[in-house]
Design a protein around this motif. Structure first.
Motif, PDB file in Angstrom:
ATOM      1  N   UNK A  48       0.885  -1.210  -0.105  1.00 37.15           N
ATOM      2  CA  UNK A  48      -0.054   0.089   0.045  1.00 37.15           C
ATOM      3  C   UNK A  48       0.705   1.303  -0.065  1.00 37.15           C
ATOM      4  N   UNK A 114      -7.461  -8.915  -9.845  1.00 35.32           N
ATOM      5  CA  UNK A 114      -8.685  -9.668  -9.314  1.00 35.32           C
ATOM      6  C   UNK A 114      -8.718  -9.492  -7.822  1.00 35.32           C
ATOM      7  N   UNK A 115      -7.705  -9.096  -7.136  1.00 39.26           N
ATOM      8  CA  UNK A 115      -7.965  -8.817  -5.523  1.00 39.26           C
ATOM      9  C   UNK A 115      -7.830  -7.041  -5.557  1.00 39.26           C
ATOM     10  N   UNK A 116      -9.498  -6.665  -5.262  1.00 40.74           N
ATOM     11  CA  UNK A 116      -9.705  -5.513  -5.553  1.00 40.74           C
ATOM     12  C   UNK A 116      -8.954  -4.495  -4.315  1.00 40.74           C
ATOM     13  N   UNK A 117      -7.998  -4.012  -4.212  1.00 38.39           N
ATOM     14  CA  UNK A 117      -7.319  -3.077  -3.487  1.00 38.39           C
ATOM     15  C   UNK A 117      -6.820  -1.822  -4.104  1.00 38.39           C
TER      16      UNK A 117
END
Lengths: 187, 191
Positions: A48, A114-117
């Motif tokens: 992040x 695909x991993x929504x972050x």
């Protein structure tokens, strides 16, 4: 006709060195996030932070382009051959292109994952996605981001080495135009 | 520690003490009080290219009505506050609370209620019941190992396997596994 200045503007010099330090940090964070053997929470935070600081390099780049457009570039060193000028111009064009492409490709990778972050600027703002979810596309973008980042790192090292070579071997004072505390000697 | 973390730590005590005031009907079952400080509700999820994620839920309350002579008559209900998830990173917590995963704003509680208890052996029972997650209720079997630590104290360790896709939690699949392993370890006091 106005003569080209002897140095880059103070604003552009500040942005150049800030970008250099910032990109080194973003690169290190990216390496650590992908390579380090960490627990999930630390890895999440590294990703992040890398994504937020990486996205902000686009803002830095926009500021640099604006500062560059605001004032003429210094004249090339008189001793430079045509080939040297061409090489320098090409490397700088490639650096700018990668400075734009690497974070943009990273943004595409995050957006289509695909991993929504999404990119979050430290909880203050969430950056919208710019591509629909597509796992295969996202993986291709991840690879392009990685290759682009390594190419950018290699070019940046070459760029720094060339500046040092010109300054200390050729003694054409080219580094002085970008060195923050060399104003008095060259202007 | 921040004030928020302190709140998360103490909230179970308050919730649990509020939850057990009027429990225990006129039947043979006895109400047991869960000890929040000795209770851990943990989960584990695997992913491809990402370390195994381990977390806990810090805010919960539960009701245990146990009948040791007739285990089948026992009842267990457990409610976990979705936004009390803790995986060791506040931004990771926020992501998991968000609409792609627990959607804690719309579905604040994760609830399990037993409907049947089947004895496996002297110390193990299967709790068969319903789990409600994201507003979807599906049957769930929880294997519970119970130890009596005295006349008035028991410890138990419960395991369950949750298929998150069955509850509509599809985000990140198949990079993030559909399998969530749940472990609850706890102690409870009689009365």
């Amino acid at each position: 006709m106005k003569r080209p200045p002897a140095r880059w503007s103070d604003g552009l010099i500040a942005l150049h060195w800030l970008s250099a330090a910032w990109l080194a940090l973003v690169f290190a964070l990216g390496l650590a996030a992908t390579a380090a053997d960490l627990d999930a929470a630390r890895k999440f935070d590294l990703y992040q932070t890398h994504k937020a600081l990486g996205w902000l390099t686009l803002v830095l780049l926009a500021a640099r382009l604006a500062a560059r457009a605001a004032r003429a570039a210094p004249k090339p060193a008189p001793s430079w051959s045509r080939a040297t000028r061409w090489a320098s111009g090409s490397i700088h064009a490639a650096l700018y292109a990668l400075l734009a492409a690497v974070p943009l490709i990273g943004w595409l990778r995050v957006s289509s994952a695909i991993v929504p972050i999404p990119v979050s600027l430290f909880g203050l703002a969430t950056i919208p996605n710019i591509a629909p979810v597509d796992g295969a596309f996202s993986e291709r973008m991840a690879l392009a981001h990685k290759l682009g980042a390594w190419t950018l790192a290699a070019l940046a090292i070459f760029h720094a080495a060339a500046a040092l070579k010109h300054q200390f071997v050729d003694r054409d004072a080219i580094l002085s135009r970008m060195w923050p505390w060399a104003g008095d000697r060259t202007s | 520690m921040t004030a928020i973390s302190a709140g998360v730590v103490f909230a179970p005590l308050l919730l649990a003490s509020a939850a057990f005031g009027g429990d225990g009907g006129a039947d043979e079952r006895a109400a047991w009080r869960i000890e929040p400080a000795r209770t851990h509700i943990g989960f584990v999820v695997d992913a491809v290219g990402f370390p195994r994620t381990r977390g806990e839920f810090h805010v919960f309350n539960g009701r245990l009505s146990l009948d040791f002579d007739r285990p089948a008559a026992s009842r267990v209900a457990f409610t976990v506050r979705a936004d009390s998830i803790e995986v060791g990173s506040s931004s990771f917590n926020d992501t998991l609370r968000g609409s792609n995963f627990l959607d804690a704003q719309h579905f604040p509680d994760i609830h399990f209620e037993s409907t049947r208890v089947e004895k496996r052996d002297e110390s193990t029972v299967d709790l068969i019941g319903d789990l409600t997650l994201l507003g979807v209720t599906r049957p769930l079997t929880v294997e519970v190992e119970v130890k009596r630590l005295g006349a008035a104290r028991i410890s138990f360790v419960a395991h369950a396997h949750i298929d998150r896709l069955a509850y509509g939690m599809n985000s990140g699949f198949p990079i993030i596994s559909r399998d969530v392993e749940l472990t609850v370890s706890s102690e409870a006091l009689a009365g």
